[in-house]
Scaffold this active site. Structure first.
Site, short mmCIF file in Angstrom:
data_model
loop_
_atom_site.label_atom_id
_atom_site.label_comp_id
_atom_site.label_asym_id
_atom_site.label_seq_id
_atom_site.Cartn_x
_atom_site.Cartn_y
_atom_site.Cartn_z
N GLU A 1 7.40 1.39 7.43
CA GLU A 1 7.38 2.52 6.50
C GLU A 1 6.21 3.41 6.85
O GLU A 1 5.14 2.91 7.21
CB GLU A 1 7.22 2.02 5.06
CG GLU A 1 8.44 1.36 4.49
CD GLU A 1 8.25 0.98 3.04
OE1 GLU A 1 9.26 0.60 2.42
OE2 GLU A 1 7.12 1.05 2.53
N CYS B 1 5.39 -1.06 -8.28
CA CYS B 1 4.79 0.27 -8.45
C CYS B 1 5.69 1.20 -9.26
O CYS B 1 6.90 1.22 -9.10
CB CYS B 1 4.46 0.87 -7.09
SG CYS B 1 3.22 -0.07 -6.19
N SER C 1 8.54 5.02 2.90
CA SER C 1 8.40 4.36 1.61
C SER C 1 9.28 5.06 0.60
O SER C 1 9.57 6.26 0.71
CB SER C 1 6.94 4.43 1.16
OG SER C 1 6.82 4.14 -0.22
N CYS D 1 9.45 -7.12 -5.36
CA CYS D 1 9.07 -6.01 -4.49
C CYS D 1 10.01 -5.85 -3.31
O CYS D 1 10.94 -6.63 -3.11
CB CYS D 1 7.62 -6.18 -4.04
SG CYS D 1 6.46 -5.88 -5.41
N ASP D 2 9.70 -4.87 -2.48
CA ASP D 2 10.65 -4.21 -1.59
C ASP D 2 11.61 -5.11 -0.82
O ASP D 2 12.82 -5.03 -0.97
CB ASP D 2 9.87 -3.35 -0.59
CG ASP D 2 9.06 -2.27 -1.28
OD1 ASP D 2 8.64 -2.50 -2.41
OD2 ASP D 2 8.84 -1.22 -0.69
N LYS D 3 11.09 -5.96 0.07
CA LYS D 3 11.98 -6.74 0.95
C LYS D 3 12.44 -8.03 0.30
O LYS D 3 13.41 -8.65 0.75
CB LYS D 3 11.28 -7.07 2.28
CG LYS D 3 10.66 -5.88 2.98
CD LYS D 3 11.60 -4.72 3.09
CE LYS D 3 10.86 -3.43 3.34
NZ LYS D 3 9.88 -3.06 2.32
N ASP E 1 3.96 -3.91 0.42
CA ASP E 1 4.07 -2.79 1.35
C ASP E 1 2.90 -1.83 1.24
O ASP E 1 2.49 -1.23 2.24
CB ASP E 1 5.38 -2.04 1.11
CG ASP E 1 6.56 -2.74 1.75
OD1 ASP E 1 6.42 -3.93 2.10
OD2 ASP E 1 7.62 -2.11 1.91
#
Length: 551
Positions: free
Chosen positions: A440, A191, A466, A119-121, A78
């Site tokens: 985002e 992150c 985000s 990570c995110d998704k 992202d």
């Protein structure tokens, strides 16, 4: 065993021949086949070390008599995709991840699965696949990135995004920004703050689908590889005991995840993803319930981007189990977990090793949770804000709308110093259909913060933010503009009223004026006419239901 479909019987001789070509021995054909779903790529810092994690998982599977088969999914970073057309693909990748895992697992008849996200998704996409397939499964994430260091202070990626705003506002030189960008991300891992990736990895523990430590052990820590090996061993026990994801992910475990989310002050995206996971599992869970949980859950951990601490600090304080230990009076302790024990048994005897990083209920940062869902004539189906990251003076705000039909338009206005104290930025047509992909928008929020307006300017969007966003940033406004939601009727200068403590979001228009404006709107035309995003536009539902595909 499910894998018998590709191993047993005279008619499966061709299948066995192909398995031998992979290196299987005849004695392997009587063992369980375990899919190891790895999201390794060389373009995502959170994933670049996952080959080593997968090897440890496979060691664990083999040690307990299983035969591991590794395959990959896609993964979008992202941060790299932020603020350009690439971000349109981030949230849509979640559905592709779930679908591709379904295809691989069903086509090859795996008996159980080990998921390696980071990570995110990828995390919610894999959780959606797990409950859809409902074969024994376990999650072993890649772990968080360590914070960077600059001038004696810890820094992370969020500092760099805000540094762009500081540079634009004349508060930082280009040389200082260059030094910051080279220091903020020192190596592999997701992150370093309580951003979306780390939020979801922590909530995977709270759901019962991840081993204790899944969310917080740093990526570079040797304990991470040990956790991965244990994960490979544990999935074999889950298979033996026939414990499946839908035995673990229930309305009660979703409740636990939201409760921990509120205590951690997690990313606003967690609401979108937990709703999607609940939908995939056939669990009814509405946004009003999220507010009820928030009202009864204290905010215990002030982590980046809200506070000074990073995920490594949370880990050293005892991690998610220690947070849940502080919350045990609020949790559903009889929920099942991948350890084979109940959640209550998992957290019995855990210790909080740092009462400032993980505060007690009596010493909470706030008596209520870190997230809130707002309702009103601007968001009849709800909007989400990370209230823990909102300055006290912005919890209640009233100001004129500054209306933009894309992130790019808003960013240009901010960089051009056209946004004034008191303004309410409205960024619309960035929702699941309108974006498409519900981008985002860390860049505009970071610019506002970097310039120094985060205590004077609010931002409202039908898109997303985000997990690194802070300030009065209200996203997921539903219905979205592309579905003729009220946000599409807002005009420049309209007065918008925000009251986060009372969960209200309104534009000061009469019902008649709102209806008249909406009637006059032209029919929405999709921005992208071909490819996956066109199909995504046609299938995706409202953010209020998790932006899942309509059934």
């Amino acid at each position: 065993m499910k894998s018998d479909a590709i191993k047993k019987g005279v008619e499966r001789a061709p299948h066995r021949s192909l398995l031998y070509a992979l290196g299987c021995a005849p004695e392997d054909l009587g063992k369980p086949f375990i899919g190891v779903v790895n999201s390794f790529t060389e373009v995502v810092p959170g994933h670049m070390h996952l080959r080593a994690i997968a090897e440890a998982v496979k060691e664990g599977v083999r040690s307990e008599g299983g035969v591991p088969f590794e395959f990959n999914t896609i993964a979008v970073c992202d941060g790299i995709a932020m603020n350009h057309a690439g971000m349109k693909y981030s949230l849509p990748s979640r559905e592709l991840i779930a679908d591709s895992i379904e295809i691989m697992a069903e086509a090859h008849a795996f008996d159980a699965l080990v998921f390696i996200p980071n990570c995110d998704k990828i995390i919610p996409g894999m959780l959606m696949a797990a409950v859809r397939l409902n074969v024994p499964a376990i999650f072993v994430s890649g772990g968080p990135m360590l914070a960077g260091h600059l001038n004696g202070k810890k820094v992370d990626l969020n500092n760099v995004f805000e540094g762009v705003g500081a540079y634009a506002g004349g508060k930082m030189t280009e040389a200082e920004l260059s030094l910051l960008e080279q220091s903020a991300c020192p190596g592999c891992g997701s992150c370093a703050g309580m951003f979306t990736a780390n939020t979801m990895n922590c909530l995977t523990e709270a759901l019962g689908m991840g081993m204790p430590g899944n969310g917080t052990i740093p990526a570079v820590d040797s304990r991470r590889r040990g956790l991965a090996r244990k994960g490979g061993q544990q999935v074999m026990k889950l298979l033996k005991d026939d414990i499946r994801p839908r035995d673990i992910i229930t309305a009660e475990s979703i409740f636990n995840a939201f409760t921990v989310d509120m205590a951690l002050g997690g990313s606003s995206n967690s609401v979108l993803h937990l709703m999607a996971i609940a939908s995939e599992a056939g669990i009814a869970f509405n946004l009003a319930t999220v507010n009820e949980i928030s009202l009864h859950t204290p905010y215990l951990c002030s982590l980046r981007p809200t506070g000074p601490n990073h995920i490594e600090d949370l880990d050293m304080a005892g991690g998610v189990p220690a947070v849940m230990g502080e919350l045990k009076g609020l949790l559903k302790l009889k929920t099942r977990t991948i350890t084979g024990r109940t959640m209550g048994e998992n957290i019995a005897g855990v210790k909080n090793l740092n009462g400032e990083v993980i505060r007690s209920v009596k010493n909470a940062h706030s008596a209520t949770g870190g997230l809130a869902v707002l309702f009103g004539n601007l968001a009849p189906e709800g909007a989400v804000v990370k209230k823990a990251a909102v300055a006290p003076e912005m919890l209640v705000h009233r100001g004129p709308a500054r209306v933009f039909d894309s992130e790019e338009e808003a960013t240009k206005a901010i960089m051009g110093k056209k946004i004034k104290p008191g303004d309410v930025l409205v960024i619309r047509y960035e929702g699941p259909k309108g974006g498409p992909g519900m981008r985002e928008m860390l860049t505009p929020t970071s610019l506002i913060t970097g310039i120094g307006l985060e205590k004077e300017v609010a931002l409202i969007t039908d898109g997303r933010f985000s997990g690194a966003t802070r300030g009065a940033s209200i996203g997921h406004v539903s219905p979205e503009a592309a579905s003729r939601g009220p946000i599409a009727a807002v005009k420049e200068g309209d007065i918008i009223s925000i009251n986060i403590p009372e969960h209200k979001l309104d534009v000061e228009l009469s019902d008649k004026e709102m209806a008249d404006r909406l009637k006059k709107l032209p029919e929405f035309q999709p921005k992208i006419k071909t490819g996956y995003l066109r199909r995504y536009t046609e299938k995706v539902s409202s953010a209020s239901t998790g932006a899942v595909f309509t059934r």
